[in-house]
Design a protein around this motif. Structure first.
Motif, PDB file in Angstrom:
ATOM      1  N   ASN A 122       0.816  -1.198   0.000  1.00  0.00           N
ATOM      2  CA  ASN A 122       0.000   0.000   0.000  1.00  0.00           C
ATOM      3  C   ASN A 122       0.857   1.258   0.000  1.00  0.00           C
ATOM      4  O   ASN A 122       0.565   2.234  -0.704  1.00  0.00           O
ATOM      5  N   SER A 155      -3.545   8.737   2.746  1.00  0.00           N
ATOM      6  CA  SER A 155      -4.431   7.582   2.572  1.00  0.00           C
ATOM      7  C   SER A 155      -3.780   6.291   3.073  1.00  0.00           C
ATOM      8  O   SER A 155      -4.478   5.306   3.325  1.00  0.00           O
ATOM      9  N   GLU A 208      -6.160   3.945   5.190  1.00  0.00           N
ATOM     10  CA  GLU A 208      -6.517   2.619   4.695  1.00  0.00           C
ATOM     11  C   GLU A 208      -5.948   1.491   5.541  1.00  0.00           C
ATOM     12  O   GLU A 208      -6.632   0.499   5.800  1.00  0.00           O
ATOM     13  N   ARG A 209      -4.709   1.627   5.977  1.00  0.00           N
ATOM     14  CA  ARG A 209      -4.066   0.503   6.637  1.00  0.00           C
ATOM     15  C   ARG A 209      -4.339   0.427   8.141  1.00  0.00           C
ATOM     16  O   ARG A 209      -4.357  -0.666   8.708  1.00  0.00           O
ATOM     17  N   THR A 227     -10.474  -8.476   2.857  1.00  0.00           N
ATOM     18  CA  THR A 227      -9.781  -7.199   2.972  1.00  0.00           C
ATOM     19  C   THR A 227     -10.396  -6.183   2.010  1.00  0.00           C
ATOM     20  O   THR A 227     -10.562  -6.456   0.819  1.00  0.00           O
ATOM     21  N   TYR A 253     -10.918  -1.702   1.363  1.00  0.00           N
ATOM     22  CA  TYR A 253     -10.741  -0.304   1.725  1.00  0.00           C
ATOM     23  C   TYR A 253     -12.017   0.461   1.398  1.00  0.00           C
ATOM     24  O   TYR A 253     -12.603   0.262   0.327  1.00  0.00           O
ATOM     25  N   ASP A 254     -12.413   1.329   2.295  1.00  0.00           N
ATOM     26  CA  ASP A 254     -13.612   2.126   2.082  1.00  0.00           C
ATOM     27  C   ASP A 254     -13.249   3.318   1.198  1.00  0.00           C
ATOM     28  O   ASP A 254     -12.849   4.376   1.685  1.00  0.00           O
ATOM     29  N   GLY A 292     -12.572  -0.927  -3.878  1.00  0.00           N
ATOM     30  CA  GLY A 292     -11.884  -1.114  -2.610  1.00  0.00           C
ATOM     31  C   GLY A 292     -11.394  -2.524  -2.384  1.00  0.00           C
ATOM     32  O   GLY A 292     -10.638  -2.780  -1.446  1.00  0.00           O
TER      33      GLY A 292
END
Length: 507
Positions: free
Chosen positions: A325, A345, A349-350, A403, A405-406, A415
């Motif tokens: 990422n 981000s 995200e992480r 897994t 990501y929004d 995502g």
């Protein structure tokens, strides 16, 4: 051992040459960034990185990442070792993982529930070894021009508005950015003043290699007892969990044969005798996460950013996900092609993904405790895990298939990791990602999209063609890390696709 030239200013200095630091270096070097790795250990080899201690389960997201960079074929152990544990079962009763020591059986997992996985998808999980993984990643990093300095422990650093100076004994090194991939006791995290909140341990874990005078007294495989748990993966390789609140680990006392024998006898409720102790190390289930993964020009990744019990093998995969990422985002910042907010981000995200894994680990520890309440909940989970839906859900969580990501997109695949679409000539989307660029995928041959992609030529490429299975999609915007940033099942509106592209790529 040689020192880098003091006058050089690297794009990125990485502290730590474990899998996370090496993979991050590969991502940065693939994007034409200059990278220096400083590693405190002079020798990368250790029995604890080799089978059976060094065994790790790679999740779907990690396997996909390695495949998309052409590294998966270099891993060989998984081709000959399907399960490292004795009495792991065969066929439908083969153990393919566990939740809190409760085995997952291959025959209970219904892969058809994972709708976006195609026939060309990589494996959802496979066996690896720390040493093999580090060797493969180090070889790739050096081939890409990464400089790895071993025997250089980072002792401190100082950052200004435009660079970071890293100190290692009498040497100093300069970089535009610094990333701490230096493990649970991270010097970068401590020197950088990162807060590291979390929960204290419930147990001391022991990893040992012993000779047993009477091995028949211990069962093979994972055994949960009223006092704790022990696992004998191979004869003489014994892992123990002693619910002492982490007390022995925190003493720092030497791990003697007498002590290991006392703990093993108590946990196993046998009078087993250890005749020789070859290797022993301790660990705990302490669960902590950095409050932020960035401080100015300094980032954290892997165990430097989050630690937890190694239950279910999610820690390595979590760290490699951090690297995948962060790599392309940091490279974009270095090349001045990062849109506003791109570096932020990484945290956005992480951090939630890390928090989920820590809670997943805590939940397992909670139902492994040797008390009546935990045993009652454990029995319920055992029944659930032995159902088809329960096993499929647990496996999906352990293997990273959920897994997400929004990113705020309307399409349900936004995502998520891009499915491994196969085109009519046999090429897969994963094979097309080996250069580390984003992809604008056009299944319908829309000339507008080709022109748009050409405006971002250095960061993204245009791929057009019919796939054998398209999941009813028309257009897909794929980030360099393989995450779907935007998707449409109809002819795209020019304004909407331009807005989506501008979020991730700068002209």
């Amino acid at each position: 051992m040689k020192a880098a030239q003091d006058h050089l200013i690297y794009d990125v200095v990485i502290s730590g040459a474990g899998p996370v630091g090496l993979f991050l270096a590969c991502e940065l070097a693939l994007a034409k960034c200059s990278v220096l790795i400083l590693e405190k250990a002079e020798n990368p080899h250790s029995p604890l990185k080799q089978l059976p201690f060094g065994i790790r389960g790679l999740s779907a997201s990690t396997i996909e990442a390695l495949y998309r960079r052409g590294l998966l074929d270099e891993l060989k152990i998984h081709q000959r070792l399907k399960n490292p544990h004795q009495n792991a079962g065969q066929g439908a009763r083969r153990h393919v993982g566990h939740f809190a020591g409760i085995p997952l059986y291959d025959g209970n997992i219904d892969a058809s529930q994972w709708k976006s996985r195609l026939p060309t998808s990589t494996s959802a999980s496979l066996i690896s070894e720390m040493e093999e993984l580090e060797t493969v990643l180090a070889r790739r990093a050096e081939a890409l021009g990464v400089e790895i300095q071993r025997g250089f422990a980072v002792t401190d650093f100082h950052q200004t508005e435009d660079q970071v100076t890293v100190q290692s004994s009498d040497y100093s090194f300069q970089g535009q950015w610094l990333v701490g991939c230096d493990g649970a006791r991270s010097i970068i995290r401590k020197a950088g003043g990162f807060e590291f909140p979390g929960t204290e341990p419930e147990f001391t874990g022991y990893s040992t290699h012993v000779d047993l005078a009477d091995p028949e007294k211990l069962s093979q495989g994972r055994v949960v007892t009223p006092q704790g748990m022990y696992l004998q993966s191979q004869p003489g390789f014994v892992v123990i969990q002693d619910f002492d609140g982490g007390a022995f680990h925190h003493t720092g006392e030497p791990i003697t044969l007498k002590h290991v024998q006392e703990v093993l006898r108590r946990i196993s409720n046998t009078e087993v005798t250890i005749s020789a102790l070859h290797i022993a190390t301790t660990w705990t289930d302490r669960a902590r996460q950095a409050a932020t993964y960035r401080n100015g020009r300094v980032f954290l990744a892997g165990d430097a950013a989050h630690i937890h019990a190694p239950l279910g093998g999610q820690g390595l995969n979590l760290g490699l996900g951090d690297a995948m990422n962060l790599g392309w985002k940091l490279a974009a910042a270095i090349h001045n092609t990062a849109p506003e907010g791109l570096l932020d981000s990484y945290q956005a995200e992480r951090h939630p993904i890390g928090a989920q894994v820590l809670d997943w680990s805590r939940a397992q520890v909670a139902i492994m405790r040797p008390d009546p309440h935990a045993r009652a909940v454990n029995a319920i989970f055992r029944d659930l895990v032995n159902t088809r839906d329960g096993a499929t859900y647990i496996a999906g969580r352990l293997w990273g298939l959920f897994t997400h990501y929004d990113l705020g997109g309307a399409h349900p695949l936004v995502g998520h990791s891009v499915p491994n679409f196969e085109f009519e000539d046999g090429t897969t989307i994963g094979e097309l990602m080996r250069d580390g660029k984003g992809i604008l995928l056009d299944f319908d041959g829309n000339t507008l999209l080709g022109a748009l992609a050409s405006e971002y030529d250095c960061q993204m490429k245009y791929v057009s063609g019919r796939a054998k299975e398209q999941l009813d999609l028309s257009t897909v915007l794929i980030r360099p890390d393989g995450v779907i940033a935007w998707a449409s099942d109809s002819e795209p509106n020019e304004q909407s696709i331009r807005q989506a592209t501008a979020l991730w790529f700068a002209q």
